[in-house]
Design an enzyme around this catalytic site. Structure first.
Site, PDB file in Angstrom:
ATOM      1  N   TYR A  94       0.842  -1.204   0.000  1.00  0.00           N
ATOM      2  CA  TYR A  94       0.000   0.000   0.000  1.00  0.00           C
ATOM      3  C   TYR A  94       0.876   1.252   0.000  1.00  0.00           C
ATOM      4  O   TYR A  94       0.936   1.976  -0.966  1.00  0.00           O
ATOM      5  CB  TYR A  94      -0.955  -0.026   1.198  1.00  0.00           C
ATOM      6  CG  TYR A  94      -1.960   1.114   1.169  1.00  0.00           C
ATOM      7  CD1 TYR A  94      -3.092   1.037   0.368  1.00  0.00           C
ATOM      8  CD2 TYR A  94      -1.771   2.259   1.929  1.00  0.00           C
ATOM      9  CE1 TYR A  94      -4.005   2.074   0.320  1.00  0.00           C
ATOM     10  CE2 TYR A  94      -2.685   3.308   1.891  1.00  0.00           C
ATOM     11  CZ  TYR A  94      -3.795   3.216   1.094  1.00  0.00           C
ATOM     12  OH  TYR A  94      -4.701   4.254   1.049  1.00  0.00           O
TER      13      TYR A  94
ATOM     14  N   SER B 102      -6.522   0.830  -4.328  1.00  0.00           N
ATOM     15  CA  SER B 102      -6.635   2.267  -4.090  1.00  0.00           C
ATOM     16  C   SER B 102      -5.264   2.921  -4.262  1.00  0.00           C
ATOM     17  O   SER B 102      -4.716   2.894  -5.366  1.00  0.00           O
ATOM     18  CB  SER B 102      -7.225   2.506  -2.693  1.00  0.00           C
ATOM     19  OG  SER B 102      -7.658   3.831  -2.549  1.00  0.00           O
TER      20      SER B 102
ATOM     21  N   ASP C 229     -17.993   3.349  -7.399  1.00  0.00           N
ATOM     22  CA  ASP C 229     -16.855   3.814  -6.606  1.00  0.00           C
ATOM     23  C   ASP C 229     -16.763   5.333  -6.731  1.00  0.00           C
ATOM     24  O   ASP C 229     -16.331   5.863  -7.751  1.00  0.00           O
ATOM     25  CB  ASP C 229     -15.560   3.162  -7.096  1.00  0.00           C
ATOM     26  CG  ASP C 229     -14.378   3.439  -6.169  1.00  0.00           C
ATOM     27  OD1 ASP C 229     -14.505   4.332  -5.311  1.00  0.00           O
ATOM     28  OD2 ASP C 229     -13.346   2.773  -6.303  1.00  0.00           O
TER      29      ASP C 229
ATOM     30  N   HIS D 247     -15.925   1.257  -3.516  1.00  0.00           N
ATOM     31  CA  HIS D 247     -14.489   1.193  -3.279  1.00  0.00           C
ATOM     32  C   HIS D 247     -14.088  -0.046  -2.492  1.00  0.00           C
ATOM     33  O   HIS D 247     -12.911  -0.305  -2.297  1.00  0.00           O
ATOM     34  CB  HIS D 247     -14.045   2.465  -2.544  1.00  0.00           C
ATOM     35  CG  HIS D 247     -12.582   2.747  -2.652  1.00  0.00           C
ATOM     36  ND1 HIS D 247     -11.941   2.923  -3.860  1.00  0.00           N
ATOM     37  CD2 HIS D 247     -11.618   2.879  -1.705  1.00  0.00           C
ATOM     38  CE1 HIS D 247     -10.663   3.165  -3.647  1.00  0.00           C
ATOM     39  NE2 HIS D 247     -10.438   3.133  -2.344  1.00  0.00           N
TER      40      HIS D 247
END
Length: 705
Positions: free
Chosen positions: A476, A556, A639, A674
C-alpha cells in the site's frame, strides 16, 4: 492551465493478444484529441471521454470490456473449484467484540455466508441476544450495507447509516431499540461523517444535495455540521458549523461520554486536523481553539478531571497522549500523559479506570496498561504476533473486551477483567482449516537507498524455498496507513495451494510513525515504488519465488503502486492486480474527495516541479509500447472514492500500447464501490476470479479437492 478539446475521433487499432491457450480480441477504445497544458508541457488525454460514467458511450465500453473479461475468466477450467473452496472456508460463524451503551450490550454476528453482518442486542451477556438490525433485509442482493451506528446514551435509540451499492454517500435512519421499529427520521447526503448523540438528537456532517447525475463524480465541497432533533425533518436541522472560506474541508463533530463537550475537527487532507471544542452546558458558548495546525493529527479520547485527553503526533512523530486544560487549551499548556516512545503509540482507550495504550512494534501489537495519570502499571499479555483491536469498555467498569487476530488465525473476541488481570475467550470461531499448518515470518530487506523495510511472509509448512513457488506481493505505502497482521478467509485458497503471501510495510505507511509516512509522500513518493521493487528482488534472490511466479497486488493507493511499479519494472512480475487504483496523477484531485489526497501526493497545479514529478510516475502517462505482466484491473461502477475513470483510462491506454502475449483485462463490478460493505457473495465471486487469473497466468493448476 489551458485546455483544448477537439471533436476529432481517432479509432485505435484492434489489439490482439495470443498465447497457446487463449486468443484475445479487445474492444476498440475511441481516441479523442484532448490535451492539457501544464506549465510548458502539453499532455494528451485521448480517453477523457471515459470520465463521463453516465454517457452511453462509456456504458457501452464497460459492457464490451466485461464481456471479454468474463469470457476469459469463465474459460479457466478450475475457477469453479476455487469458488467452491472459497465458499467452504468463508462459511464459519463470526462474532464481533461486544460493546456496552447504557445498560445494553451490542455485537455483530454473521452465520458464515450472510452478505452483511447482523447487529444484535442483549441486556446481559448471559441472556439470549436478539436481532436489532439485519442489513440483509434492506436489499435483495446485499448491496445495501451498514456504514456505521451510534447508540444514544440512554440506550433507547439506534442511529444507523446505510450505504447503497458501495457509495460513500450515506443515509441515516433511527430505530427504537425496545420495539425494533424505525421512527420517522431519515437524513440524506451524509458523507465522511459519524453520528454523535446529545440529549434528544445528534450531530452529523453533510453536504448540500448534489445536482442529479453528478453524485458519483463531482468534487465534494462545503461540508457542514448540523444538529438533528428527533422527530424533526432534515430541513429543520440546526446548522452548527460551516466555513465558506474553505470549501475543501471536512468537519467532524463528536460529544464526550459525559455530554459536556462538543469536539469539532476540521480536515483539509486525508490526515491532520485542526481542533475546537465547545461547552455544551453553557448556552450560547462559542467554539474554543485547541490547535489550527492542520498538518498534525489531534484526537480527543475523552475528558478526565476537567481536562481533555488528546492523542496526537504534534511534536511527536510516533504519537503521544497529552492533557489539554479546557481553561488554557493552547499548545504551550499541553502536558504529557504518555510521552513519545521508541514504538509508535497506535491507539489509546479508557476502560476499568485505566489507560490502555496500544503500540506498534515492527507493525504488530504490544499493549501497556497505565494509570489515568500516565504511570506504567503492567504489560498486557497477547497470544502472539498479531493485531489487537476493538477495545471496548467503560471508564468506571472492571470488564472490557478486545479482539486478536493474525495472518493465519481469525479474530477471537476476549473478555478482560481488570481486577484479576486475566483474559478469557468470549468467542472463538470454529473454522474448517488448521492455522497450525501455516508459518508467518517477518523479514527485513534493504531498499534502494539503504533503508531497512519489514515484510511479513506467510506460507504453508513444508514449502520448499527453491525459487519455484507462486508468490503474491501485497503493498500500500501511503496515507499513514499501517499494514498490520489481519485474517481473511479469501487468502486461504492461495496458501493451501502452495502460494507464498507477502505483505510489505512500505514507506508512506504509518508503521514507524510520521517520519516513515512523510518519507513516502509528494517528492519522495518514488521511495514507495523503490521499496516495493526491492521487496520483489529480495523474494527472488532468497528463493521464495521467481519472476515467472510472482504477482503484485494492491488497492486504491496500492493500485497506484501496482501501476507505477509494473511500468518501471515489468520484468519482475508475471501477474499484476491493480484494484480501484489512482491511475491519473494529473487529474485525481478533480473528482469527489480527491482533493483531500494532495497532502500525500501534491497536485499537478502546485508548481512545475511537482507537476514534473507526478508526470514522471503517473501510471497512465508512463505506459510504453512494450510487454507487461498479465494485468487484471478491478473497479466498480459506484466507486465514488477513486472514480472508475482512473481504471477505465488506464485500461484503454494499456490495451492500446501493449506489446506482448499476456491478457490485459478489466473487471468492472456492478452495484459496488471502493470495497467497504461489499456483500459476501460479491467478495467470493471477485476472489474466485482473482485467484483463477493469477494461477492460470502462472501456468499452475491448483489441486483443490
Amino acid at each position: 492551465m489551458k485546455k483544448l478539446i477537439l471533436p476529432l475521433f481517432c479509432i485505435s487499432i484492434m489489439v490482439s493478444c495470443s498465447n497457446e491457450r487463449t486468443k484475445m480480441n479487445y474492444p476498440i477504445s475511441k481516441k479523442v484529441d484532448t490535451t492539457d497544458l501544464y506549465f510548458n508541457t502539453t499532455v494528451a488525454d485521448p480517453y477523457r471521454w471515459l470520465e463521463d460514467d453516465n454517457s452511453e458511450e462509456t456504458k457501452a465500453w464497460v459492457v464490451e470490456q466485461n464481456k471479454v473479461t468474463d469470457d476469459f475468466l469463465n474459460a479457466i477450467p478450475f475457477k469453479a473449484k476455487i469458488k467452491e473452496r472459497l465458499t467452504e472456508v468463508w462459511n464459519y460463524p463470526k462474532v464481533g467484540v461486544p460493546f456496552k451503551k447504557g445498560d445494553l450490550y451490542f455485537h455483530y454476528r454473521n452465520d458464515g455466508l450472510q452478505n452483511q453482518s447482523v447487529l444484535y442486542v442483549q441486556s446481559k451477556l448471559e441472556d439470549e441476544a436478539r436481532v436489532l438490525l439485519d442489513p440483509n433485509q434492506l436489499s435483495d442482493d446485499g448491496t445495501v450495507a451498514l456504514a456505521g451506528i451510534s447508540v444514544s446514551s440512554d440506550s433507547k435509540y439506534l442511529a444507523y447509516l446505510v450505504a447503497r451499492s458501495g457509495s460513500d454517500w450515506n443515509e441515516v435512519f433511527v430505530r427504537n431499540i425496545a420495539t425494533g421499529e424505525d421512527i420517522s427520521d431519515h437524513l440524506m447526503w451524509i458523507k465522511f461523517s459519524g453520528v454523535s448523540w446529545y440529549k434528544d438528537g445528534f450531530f452529523y456532517g453533510a453536504y448540500d444535495a448534489p445536482k442529479a447525475g453528478t453524485e458519483l463524480s463531482n468534487s465534494n465541497e462545503y461540508h457542514k455540521v448540523y444538529y438533528h432533533k428527533l422527530g424533526n425533518k432534515q430541513s429543520e436541522d440546526e446548522l452548527i458549523y460551516q466555513d465558506s472560506k474553505f470549501p475543501k474541508r471536512l468537519y467532524g463533530a463528536s460529544v464526550t461520554d459525559d455530554e459536556k463537550y462538543l469536539i469539532l475537527s476540521a480536515m483539509s487532507a486525508s490526515h491532520g486536523n485542526a481542533l475546537y471544542f465547545k461547552e455544551l452546558d453553557k448556552k450560547g458558548a462559542d467554539f474554543k481553539l485547541i490547535t489550527d495546525e492542520l498538518t498534525f493529527d489531534h484526537n480527543i479520547i475523552d475528558d478526565v478531571n476537567g481536562s481533555l485527553l488528546m492523542y496526537t503526533n504534534n511534536g511527536s512523530p510516533k504519537y503521544r497522549l497529552v492533557s489539554v486544560d479546557v481553561k488554557n487549551p493552547s499548545k504551550e499548556n499541553w502536558k504529557d500523559v504518555i510521552p513519545e516512545k521508541e514504538n509508535v503509540l497506535s491507539g489509546v482507550k479508557l476502560a476499568g479506570g485505566k489507560i490502555i495504550a496500544t503500540y506498534m512494534q515492527d507493525a504488530y501489537s504490544k499493549i501497556e496498561i497505565l494509570n489515568l495519570n500516565g504511570s506504567f502499571e503492567y504489560d498486557f499479555d497477547l497470544p502472539g504476533i498479531g493485531t489487537a483491536g476493538s477495545f471496548s469498555g467503560k471508564k468506571d467498569e472492571k470488564t472490557a473486551f478486545y479482539s486478536f487476530e493474525s495472518f493465519t488465525s481469525p479474530e477471537i473476541a476476549y473478555k478482560y477483567n481488570f481486577d484479576t488481570k486475566k483474559s478469557e475467550i468470549f468467542y472463538q470461531p470454529k473454522i474448517n482449516f488448521n492455522p497450525e499448518d501455516f508459518i508467518t515470518e517477518q523479514k527485513f530487506y534493504t531498499s534502494k537507498d539503504g533503508t531497512k523495510v519489514p515484510m511479513f511472509i506467510i506460507y504453508k509448512k513444508g514449502t520448499q524455498l527453491d525459487g519455484n513457488n507462486p508468490c503474491l506481493l501485497y503493498g500500500y505505502g501511503g496515507f499513514n496507513v499501517s499494514l498490520t497482521p489481519y485474517f481473511t478467509p479469501r487468502r486461504l485458497v492461495w496458501l493451501e495451494n502452495g502460494g507464498v503471501y507477502v505483505v510489505a510495510n512500505l514507506r508512506g505507511g504509518g508503521e514507524y510513525g510520521e517520519d516513515w509516512h512523510q518519507a513516502g509522500t509528494k517528492m519522495k513518493k518514488q521511495n514507495v515504488f523503490d521499496d516495493c521493487i526491492s521487496a520483489a528482488e529480495y523474494l527472488i534472490e532468497n528463493k521464495y519465488t521467481n519472476p515467472e511466479k510472482l504477482a503484485l497486488k494492491g488497492g486504491s493507493n496500492g493500485g497506484l503502486l501496482v501501476g507505477a511499479v509494473i511500468n518501471q519494472r515489468p520484468d519482475l512480475f508475471k501477474v499484476a492486480i491493480p484494484e480501484v487504483g489512482v491511475m491519473d496523477m494529473l487529474r485525481y484531485h478533480k473528482f469527489t474527495i480527491g482533493w483531500a489526497w494532495a497532502g500525500d501526493y501534491g497536485t499537478s497545479e502546485d508548481n512545475e516541479e511537482m507537476f514534473n514529478y507526478l508526470y514522471k510516475y503517473s501510471p497512465i502517462h508512463n505506459i510504453e509500447n512494450k510487454a507487461y505482466p498479465a494485468v487484471m484491473v478491478t473497479t466498480a461502477d459506484h466507486d465514488d472514492r477513486v472514480v472508475p475513470a482512473h481504471s477505465f483510462k488506464y485500461m484503454a491506454t494499456l490495451q492500446e500500447k501493449y506489446k506482448g502475449e499476456e491478457p490485459i483485462l478489466i473487471r468492472i463490478e456492478s452495484n459496488a464501490g471502493h470495497g467497504a460493505g461489499m456483500p459476501t457473495s460479491k467478495q467470493i465471486e471477485e476472489y474466485a476470479d482473482i485467484w483463477s487469473f493469477i494461477f492460470y497466468n502462472m501456468n499452475i493448476s491448483p489441486d483443490i479437492k
